[in-house]
Design a protein around this motif. Structure first.
Motif, PDB file in Angstrom:
ATOM      1  N   GLU A   1      13.418  13.641   7.875  1.00  9.38           N
ATOM      2  CA  GLU A   1      14.608  13.804   7.024  1.00  9.38           C
ATOM      3  C   GLU A   1      14.252  14.533   5.712  1.00  9.38           C
ATOM      4  OE1 GLU A   1      17.005  10.177   6.855  1.00  9.38           O
ATOM      5  OE2 GLU A   1      17.440  10.766   4.784  1.00  9.38           O
ATOM      6  N   ILE A   2      13.098  14.173   5.138  1.00 12.51           N
ATOM      7  CA  ILE A   2      12.661  14.835   3.899  1.00 12.51           C
ATOM      8  C   ILE A   2      12.477  16.336   4.122  1.00 12.51           C
ATOM      9  CG2 ILE A   2      10.615  15.080   2.397  1.00 12.51           C
ATOM     10  CD1 ILE A   2      10.532  12.030   2.253  1.00 12.51           C
ATOM     11  N   PHE A   3      11.889  16.701   5.259  1.00 11.37           N
ATOM     12  CA  PHE A   3      11.668  18.121   5.550  1.00 11.37           C
ATOM     13  C   PHE A   3      12.996  18.847   5.751  1.00 11.37           C
ATOM     14  CE2 PHE A   3       7.173  19.374   6.285  1.00 11.37           C
ATOM     15  CZ  PHE A   3       6.591  18.213   5.821  1.00 11.37           C
ATOM     16  N   VAL A   4      13.882  18.236   6.511  1.00 14.01           N
ATOM     17  CA  VAL A   4      15.156  18.895   6.818  1.00 14.01           C
ATOM     18  C   VAL A   4      15.975  19.058   5.536  1.00 14.01           C
ATOM     19  CG1 VAL A   4      17.344  18.625   8.068  1.00 14.01           C
ATOM     20  CG2 VAL A   4      15.170  18.116   9.215  1.00 14.01           C
ATOM     21  N   LYS A   5      16.105  17.966   4.794  1.00 15.34           N
ATOM     22  CA  LYS A   5      16.924  17.979   3.564  1.00 15.34           C
ATOM     23  C   LYS A   5      16.447  19.016   2.568  1.00 15.34           C
ATOM     24  CE  LYS A   5      19.069  13.669   2.118  1.00 15.34           C
ATOM     25  NZ  LYS A   5      18.717  12.390   1.496  1.00 15.34           N
ATOM     26  N   ASN A   6      15.134  19.234   2.506  1.00 12.48           N
ATOM     27  CA  ASN A   6      14.578  20.117   1.482  1.00 12.48           C
ATOM     28  C   ASN A   6      14.135  21.469   2.016  1.00 12.48           C
ATOM     29  OD1 ASN A   6      14.573  18.241  -0.954  1.00 12.48           O
ATOM     30  ND2 ASN A   6      13.620  16.992   0.637  1.00 12.48           N
TER      31      ASN A   6
ATOM     32  N   TYR B   1       9.549  14.635  -3.045  1.00 18.51           N
ATOM     33  CA  TYR B   1      11.008  14.563  -2.885  1.00 18.51           C
ATOM     34  C   TYR B   1      11.532  13.134  -2.851  1.00 18.51           C
ATOM     35  CZ  TYR B   1      10.504  19.472  -1.732  1.00 18.51           C
ATOM     36  OH  TYR B   1      10.207  20.809  -1.773  1.00 18.51           O
ATOM     37  N   GLY B   2      10.640  12.173  -2.960  1.00 20.83           N
ATOM     38  CA  GLY B   2      11.085  10.780  -2.914  1.00 20.83           C
ATOM     39  C   GLY B   2      10.144   9.952  -2.051  1.00 20.83           C
ATOM     40  N   ILE B   3      10.525   8.698  -1.859  1.00 24.06           N
ATOM     41  CA  ILE B   3       9.632   7.769  -1.156  1.00 24.06           C
ATOM     42  C   ILE B   3      10.139   7.550   0.259  1.00 24.06           C
ATOM     43  CG2 ILE B   3       8.639   5.440  -1.188  1.00 24.06           C
ATOM     44  CD1 ILE B   3       9.384   5.543  -4.308  1.00 24.06           C
ATOM     45  N   ALA B   4       9.303   7.903   1.240  1.00 24.68           N
ATOM     46  CA  ALA B   4       9.665   7.677   2.642  1.00 24.68           C
ATOM     47  C   ALA B   4       9.302   6.244   3.002  1.00 24.68           C
ATOM     48  CB  ALA B   4       8.917   8.652   3.538  1.00 24.68           C
ATOM     49  N   ARG B   5      10.206   5.586   3.715  1.00 27.35           N
ATOM     50  CA  ARG B   5       9.957   4.210   4.171  1.00 27.35           C
ATOM     51  C   ARG B   5      10.040   4.185   5.696  1.00 27.35           C
ATOM     52  NH1 ARG B   5       8.681   0.741  -0.331  1.00 27.35           N
ATOM     53  NH2 ARG B   5       9.960   1.392  -2.080  1.00 27.35           N
ATOM     54  N   ALA B   6       9.512   3.118   6.283  1.00 30.97           N
ATOM     55  CA  ALA B   6       9.571   2.979   7.740  1.00 30.97           C
ATOM     56  C   ALA B   6      11.042   2.890   8.177  1.00 30.97           C
ATOM     57  CB  ALA B   6       8.813   1.723   8.155  1.00 30.97           C
ATOM     58  N   PRO B   7      11.415   3.392   9.334  1.00 27.64           N
ATOM     59  CA  PRO B   7      10.574   4.103  10.297  1.00 27.64           C
ATOM     60  C   PRO B   7      10.276   5.536   9.847  1.00 27.64           C
ATOM     61  CG  PRO B   7      12.843   3.992  11.109  1.00 27.64           C
ATOM     62  CD  PRO B   7      12.817   3.237   9.812  1.00 27.64           C
ATOM     63  N   TYR B   8       8.980   5.840   9.782  1.00 28.11           N
ATOM     64  CA  TYR B   8       8.553   7.115   9.219  1.00 28.11           C
ATOM     65  C   TYR B   8       8.923   8.308  10.102  1.00 28.11           C
ATOM     66  CZ  TYR B   8       6.067   4.265   5.870  1.00 28.11           C
ATOM     67  OH  TYR B   8       5.779   3.362   4.882  1.00 28.11           O
TER      68      TYR B   8
ATOM     69  N   VAL C   1       0.858  -1.189   0.000  1.00 26.84           N
ATOM     70  CA  VAL C   1       0.000   0.000   0.000  1.00 26.84           C
ATOM     71  C   VAL C   1       0.894   1.239   0.000  1.00 26.84           C
ATOM     72  CG1 VAL C   1      -1.692   1.344   1.336  1.00 26.84           C
ATOM     73  CG2 VAL C   1      -1.854  -1.160   1.251  1.00 26.84           C
ATOM     74  N   TYR C   2       0.745   2.065  -1.028  1.00 26.21           N
ATOM     75  CA  TYR C   2       1.533   3.292  -1.117  1.00 26.21           C
ATOM     76  C   TYR C   2       0.608   4.493  -0.934  1.00 26.21           C
ATOM     77  CZ  TYR C   2       4.969   0.115  -3.049  1.00 26.21           C
ATOM     78  OH  TYR C   2       5.835  -0.934  -3.220  1.00 26.21           O
ATOM     79  N   VAL C   3       1.021   5.385  -0.049  1.00 21.38           N
ATOM     80  CA  VAL C   3       0.251   6.605   0.191  1.00 21.38           C
ATOM     81  C   VAL C   3       0.969   7.751  -0.507  1.00 21.38           C
ATOM     82  CG1 VAL C   3      -0.522   8.229   1.958  1.00 21.38           C
ATOM     83  CG2 VAL C   3      -0.617   5.757   2.406  1.00 21.38           C
ATOM     84  N   CYS C   4       0.250   8.431  -1.388  1.00 23.44           N
ATOM     85  CA  CYS C   4       0.852   9.542  -2.125  1.00 23.44           C
ATOM     86  C   CYS C   4       0.544  10.829  -1.372  1.00 23.44           C
ATOM     87  CB  CYS C   4       0.286   9.591  -3.542  1.00 23.44           C
ATOM     88  SG  CYS C   4       0.705   8.096  -4.461  1.00 23.44           S
TER      89      CYS C   4
END
Ligand code: MRU
Length: 364
Positions: free
Chosen positions: A355-360, A342-349, A277-280
């Protein structure tokens, strides 16, 4: 439907647009679909609030863009050159629009972004602030299109040509400014000859899957099959589904996700049949201030949506108790990945989302 195809294609309509000359927010009234494609012009705060509450404009990103144009139009009307008076009235209107629906974080996200334009430019004349508000709302809409496209590109890496994809509710073009979120990989795949077989849950009680998703995918020539909500187990057991793609209204910091009621059932069934299951989710839908799904406010809707709507006569005994939450929470451990721009986040979320927020350099 073949007559429908001969008319202007639904995909050629803008879900949300600004008519600045006539001081109007123009929306495609989604309550009329699939029967009629009708554009309505909204002028007052009450009209905009009601359009959001009644789901004339709906879907988390589209609600955000509508609110941004809406608050710009309401701000434009404030007759003062005094910043404090202007800002006080702006905040009043902002809070009012924000109260239209509680679950989709894009509503408050967009309104907060517009408020920042006021506070960061408080030294400018009010007329200049109004111009900047317009620019910001227009930028927000443009970004939505780019963000959805990026989600589509990442989502497409998760599937292969010929795959069966199940989706719930409408996280399509009608819920955004273009491409949709959950449908973005489907549309990009369609352009590139992937020949997906898509199954759309009808999505009780407001039928966004039947009225909107099946409609827009079919109009785009995608191989789409409409199923009732209680059929997802059957199609997964048949081996017809390789992946589930859904949108969402709010992602909590731990990866729990609020989306249209029934999503958690699909996710639980998918786990049983080993379907990912992928959540967009655009980052505008990720709320790192909300720790877990238990902290997400779930909108409760009127009972007649379950008992009467769509039926010629009531289909439940008068006075029976009805529970009608618009959304449910899917636990993060049922989610194989959260697809962002920005990419696909995987567990542990808790780590990957942050990380996605900080990096971008995203504000959270
Ligand atoms: O009540 P709705 O129709 O606004 O609910 C919409 C959904 O649940 C969508 O899946 C979500 O907003 C994501 S739209 C890209």
């Amino acid at each position: 439907m073949s007559d429908e195809r001969a008319k202007k294609n639904i995909m050629e309509y803008e879900t949300v647009a600004l008519d600045d000359v006539n001081d109007a927010l123009v929306i495609l009234d989604q309550t009329k679909l699939p029967g009629k494609a009708e554009l309505v012009s909204l002028h007052t705060g009450e009209e905009i609030w009601e359009a959001i509450y009644l789901l004339k404009v709906r879907g988390a990103p589209a609600i955000g863009v509508a609110a941004a144009f809406g608050i710009y139009l309401l701000a434009k009307r404030i007759q003062t050159q005094d910043y404090d008076v202007f800002y006080h009235e702006f905040c009043k209107q902002k809070e009012y629009l924000n109260s239209a629906r509680p679950t989709a974080v894009n509503l408050s996200w967009a309104l907060n972004r517009m408020e920042r334009i006021c506070t960061e430019n408080s030294r400018l004349p009010v007329t200049e602030i109004k111009k900047k508000l317009k620019e910001e709302a227009v930028a927000l809409k443009e970004e939505d299109i780019q963000v959805c496209k990026a989600i589509g590109e990442y989502g497409l890496t998760l599937v292969k040509p010929g795959d069966g994809i199940l989706t719930h509710c409408n996280a399509g073009q009608l819920a955004t400014c273009r491409y949709g979120t959950a449908t973005a990989p489907i549309y990009l795949g369609q352009e590139r000859g992937y020949h997906f077989r898509v199954f759309a849950d009808e999505t009780r009680p407001l039928l966004q899957g039947a009225r909107l998703t099946a409609y827009e995918l079919y109009a785009s020539g995608v191989d789409v099959t409409l199923i009732c909500d209680n059929m997802s187990g059957a199609v997964m057991r048949n081996g017809w589904i390789n992946a589930v793609f859904v949108g969402c209204d709010r992602v909590a910091a731990n990866g729990d996700v609020a989306n249209k009621i029934g999503t958690s059932v699909v996710a639980a069934v998918a786990q049983r049949y080993h379907v990912p299951v992928y959540v967009c989710a655009p980052t505008s839908t990720i709320d790192l201030h909300t720790a877990t799904g238990a902290d997400i406010m779930i909108e409760q809707r009127p009972t007649h949506e379950v008992t009467d709507m769509w039926y010629e006569k009531p289909m439940a005994p008068e006075g029976v108790k009805v529970y009608n939450p618009a959304f449910d929470v899917t636990d993060h451990d049922l989610i194989a990945g959260i697809v962002t721009e920005y990419g696909i986040a995987r567990a542990p979320y808790t780590e990957s989302l942050r990380e996605i927020f900080v990096k971008n350099n995203k504000i959270f």
